[in-house]
Write a protein that holds these residues in place. Structure first.
Motif, PDB file in Angstrom:
ATOM      1  N   TYR A 152       0.859  -1.187   0.000  1.00 27.70           N
ATOM      2  CA  TYR A 152       0.000   0.000   0.000  1.00 27.70           C
ATOM      3  C   TYR A 152       0.886   1.224   0.000  1.00 27.70           C
ATOM      4  CZ  TYR A 152      -3.590  -3.244   1.768  1.00 27.70           C
ATOM      5  OH  TYR A 152      -4.452  -4.279   1.935  1.00 27.70           O
ATOM      6  N   ASP A 153       0.434   2.257  -0.751  1.00 24.32           N
ATOM      7  CA  ASP A 153       1.243   3.480  -0.822  1.00 24.32           C
ATOM      8  C   ASP A 153       0.766   4.469   0.249  1.00 24.32           C
ATOM      9  OD1 ASP A 153       3.029   5.400  -1.744  1.00 24.32           O
ATOM     10  OD2 ASP A 153       2.651   4.927  -3.837  1.00 24.32           O
ATOM     11  N   HIS A 154       1.348   5.655   0.256  1.00 25.07           N
ATOM     12  CA  HIS A 154       0.965   6.726   1.184  1.00 25.07           C
ATOM     13  C   HIS A 154      -0.543   7.007   1.030  1.00 25.07           C
ATOM     14  CE1 HIS A 154       0.755  10.689   2.992  1.00 25.07           C
ATOM     15  NE2 HIS A 154       1.984  10.504   3.473  1.00 25.07           N
ATOM     16  N   PRO A 155      -1.273   7.237   2.145  1.00 23.31           N
ATOM     17  CA  PRO A 155      -2.724   7.490   2.020  1.00 23.31           C
ATOM     18  C   PRO A 155      -3.063   8.673   1.096  1.00 23.31           C
ATOM     19  CG  PRO A 155      -2.067   7.330   4.334  1.00 23.31           C
ATOM     20  CD  PRO A 155      -0.811   7.214   3.529  1.00 23.31           C
ATOM     21  N   GLN A 156      -2.146   9.634   0.949  1.00 19.49           N
ATOM     22  CA  GLN A 156      -2.422  10.767   0.051  1.00 19.49           C
ATOM     23  C   GLN A 156      -2.055  10.445  -1.394  1.00 19.49           C
ATOM     24  OE1 GLN A 156      -1.091  13.983   3.226  1.00 19.49           O
ATOM     25  NE2 GLN A 156      -1.154  14.867   1.181  1.00 19.49           N
ATOM     26  N   ASN A 158       0.999   8.458  -4.181  1.00 19.93           N
ATOM     27  CA  ASN A 158       2.441   8.371  -4.373  1.00 19.93           C
ATOM     28  C   ASN A 158       3.115   9.753  -4.295  1.00 19.93           C
ATOM     29  OD1 ASN A 158       4.749   8.376  -6.697  1.00 19.93           O
ATOM     30  ND2 ASN A 158       4.716   6.469  -5.511  1.00 19.93           N
ATOM     31  N   GLU A 159       4.141   9.845  -3.464  1.00 20.48           N
ATOM     32  CA  GLU A 159       4.752  11.157  -3.211  1.00 20.48           C
ATOM     33  C   GLU A 159       5.346  11.767  -4.489  1.00 20.48           C
ATOM     34  OE1 GLU A 159       6.781  11.885   0.334  1.00 20.48           O
ATOM     35  OE2 GLU A 159       6.987  13.973  -0.355  1.00 20.48           O
ATOM     36  N   GLU A 180       2.380  18.013   0.005  1.00 17.49           N
ATOM     37  CA  GLU A 180       1.609  17.823   1.247  1.00 17.49           C
ATOM     38  C   GLU A 180       0.149  18.242   1.097  1.00 17.49           C
ATOM     39  OE1 GLU A 180       3.196  16.828   4.405  1.00 17.49           O
ATOM     40  OE2 GLU A 180       4.421  16.156   2.707  1.00 17.49           O
ATOM     41  N   GLN A 342      -5.920  15.820   4.610  1.00 18.37           N
ATOM     42  CA  GLN A 342      -5.719  14.652   5.494  1.00 18.37           C
ATOM     43  C   GLN A 342      -7.047  13.977   5.847  1.00 18.37           C
ATOM     44  OE1 GLN A 342      -3.173  16.057   8.632  1.00 18.37           O
ATOM     45  NE2 GLN A 342      -1.500  16.327   7.167  1.00 18.37           N
ATOM     46  N   GLN A 349      -8.516   6.172   2.394  1.00 17.84           N
ATOM     47  CA  GLN A 349      -7.793   4.998   2.897  1.00 17.84           C
ATOM     48  C   GLN A 349      -8.798   3.957   3.424  1.00 17.84           C
ATOM     49  OE1 GLN A 349      -6.869   3.995   6.273  1.00 17.84           O
ATOM     50  NE2 GLN A 349      -5.262   2.576   5.617  1.00 17.84           N
ATOM     51  N   GLY A 354      -6.128   3.456  -0.737  1.00 15.86           N
ATOM     52  CA  GLY A 354      -5.273   4.275  -1.609  1.00 15.86           C
ATOM     53  C   GLY A 354      -5.218   3.759  -3.026  1.00 15.86           C
TER      54      GLY A 354
END
Ligand SMILES: Cc1ncc(COP(=O)(O)O)c(C=O)c1O
Length: 487
Positions: A152-156, A158-159, A180, A342, A349, A354
């Motif tokens: 799983y990637d970042h909840p927001q 892929n950076e 961000e 957020q 999420q 995600g």
């Protein structure tokens, strides 16, 4: 009913029919107490004698699966559970009772019919496969090493994709942001859904454009949101109407699709953009700017994004790659204050853990490549050629029958028919004639006789063919109306 008995089998036809119905009843296709087709109807459908159906139903009756009701026909027994020893759920009731509303039948019909290759598709709001950078993406996939984490990637999202998007929106929409403040979503559609579910509650009032993007309307309805309409003219939505709507209904949010709006193709003037922002600050009402078409401006000149003018942090900005790169990648995003991002990321999420890493990787690599700039340049030229073909064919085939405003970007043209027409009849007859479009009513327009033609989905040549077919339909309907009125 697609099923037919097989005359080559040794099993008698009436037994095949009774077995078929037994199976359908056990699967819940025909729930308890539901009427089965009449003997006569079924005999015609299955091309068998009525006596064969009678025998089949008698067999089912003997098994206790159906009951014969004098004068009304044959119905599924109320107590089939005891007989089959199975509890069969009434799926029909579940399907109807769920809280998430289904599409209206006309939308479902248009969606199905546009899959057929002989239909000229002036309805679907997407790009033709020829306008998507398929070759470049194939090249990326075959030459670039994929070295992402497969978990799983970042909840927001892929950076690196968020960083690429921050540069992308800065370059094309002059929006200053950072990774961000971005959430990756499954298209702009999911962004709208998350905002509705997380930031509004049942009974809240919002202002939307009239007409509006059709797939947002059921999301508002499902969530119990009250919608109030801002009229749209050639300059876009009218900000002054927000004042009285707010006085009467306490508007909690304004949803705008200000650039090359779906469905009217209009772009909100800069003066009105500034006025909306001023009112947003004065009344404390946030603006949701849904901007999937802004970058398609044919001349490359465009009115500034509301978000780029937003000094007070009043705007949540939504966009996607669907109308500029590919709708199938399902890459959309929201830009806004970190607390909001957020909150939405937390909900996303919970819903789907995600976005999948593969489309995010493709999108990131494409946005960071040298292909993107050339692609956008050629997309603008191609779309303007399609717009021109639509314009010329409307003038050739329907000059005195319609009026419209020519869009300077996007993929939609909004047309008013000078004569009132029943929109249901018009779309049904047009489909029979081999062309699909979207009737105005589906887009929340209350008046009859508006249509949306979308010219991004078909290639050159097919658009004029579609308008020719549409004009033939109009002429035939006009002739029929005249004949009926004369009688
Ligand atoms: C105004 C508008 N918003 C959002 C969407 C959703 O698009 P996607 O989810 O493919 O980004 C569309 C699609 O037609 C649209 O026209």
């Amino acid at each position: 009913m697609d099923w037919k008995p097989d005359r080559m089998l040794s099993k008698p036809i009436y037994k095949q029919i009774s077995s078929y119905f037994e199976e359908m009843i056990s699967k819940g296709v025909y729930p308890a107490n539901e009427m089965l087709p009449s003997e006569r109807t079924l005999a015609t459908q299955l091309q068998v004698n009525r006596s064969t159906i009678k025998s089949a139903y008698e067999e089912l009756e003997a098994l206790g699966i159906v009951e014969r009701v004098k004068g009304s026909g044959t119905k599924v027994s109320s107590n089939i559970w005891g007989i089959s020893h199975k509890r069969i759920p009434n799926w029909g009731r579940y399907v109807e009772d769920g809280s998430f509303l289904p599409n209206i039948p006309m939308v479902q019909k248009i969606r199905t019919i546009t899959q057929e290759p002989n239909i000229v598709n002036l309805a679907s709001g997407e790009l033709s496969p020829h306008l998507m950078p398929t070759e470049a993406i194939r090249e990326i996939i075959s030459t670039q090493p994929f070295s992402e984490n497969l978990g799983y990637d970042h909840p927001q999202g892929n950076e690196e994709l968020r960083e690429a998007l921050a540069s992308f929106v800065h370059k094309y929409r002059c929006i200053k942001t950072d990774s961000e403040s971005i959430l990756i979503t499954s298209g702009a559609q999911q962004a709208i859904h998350l905002i509705v579910e997380c930031l509004l509650k049942p009974g809240d009032a919002i202002a939307i454009e009239n007409p509006s993007y059709s797939y947002s309307l059921p999301l508002f309805k499902t969530a119990g949101i009250r919608t109030y309409l801002l009229s749209v003219d050639e300059q876009g939505a009218n900000p002054e109407e927000l004042i009285s709507l707010h006085k009467k209904h306490r508007i909690r949010m304004v949803f705008l699709n200000p650039s090359y709006q779906n469905p009217t193709g209009t772009s909100l003037s800069t003066v009105r953009r500034e006025r909306f922002l001023a009112l947003s600050s004065e009344l404390g009402i946030p603006i949701i700017e849904d901007d999937p078409y802004g970058i398609t401006s044919y001349s490359g000149k465009m009115n500034p994004a509301l978000k780029s003018l937003d000094k007070d942090g009043n705007v949540l900005y939504i966009s996607s790659l669907s109308k500029v790169v590919s709708s199938g990648l399902r890459i959309g995003w929201v830009i806004g204050p970190q607390a909001v991002i957020q909150r939405l990321a937390d909900a996303k999420q919970q819903i789907d853990f995600g976005h999948s890493i593969f489309p995010q990787w493709v999108a990131k690599t494409f946005l960071n490549s040298t292909y993107i700039e050339e692609h956008i340049k050629s997309l603008r030229v191609e779309l303007s050629q399609r717009r021109d073909e639509l314009d010329v064919s409307l003038r050739n085939f329907l000059a005195d029958k319609i009026s419209y405003h020519l869009p300077e970007g996007g993929i939609h043209l909004w047309c008013k028919l000078n004569q009132r027409m029943n929109e249901n009849k018009l779309i049904e007859e047009s489909i029979k004639n081999g062309v699909a479009f979207v009737p105005g009513k589906i887009l929340g327009n209350m008046e009859e006789s508006y249509v949306r033609f979308t010219y991004g989905r078909e290639d050159l040549g097919r658009i004029s063919e579609g308008i020719y077919r549409f004009s033939e339909t109009i002429k035939r309907l006009e002739y029929e109306y005249k004949q009926t009125n004369r009688k």
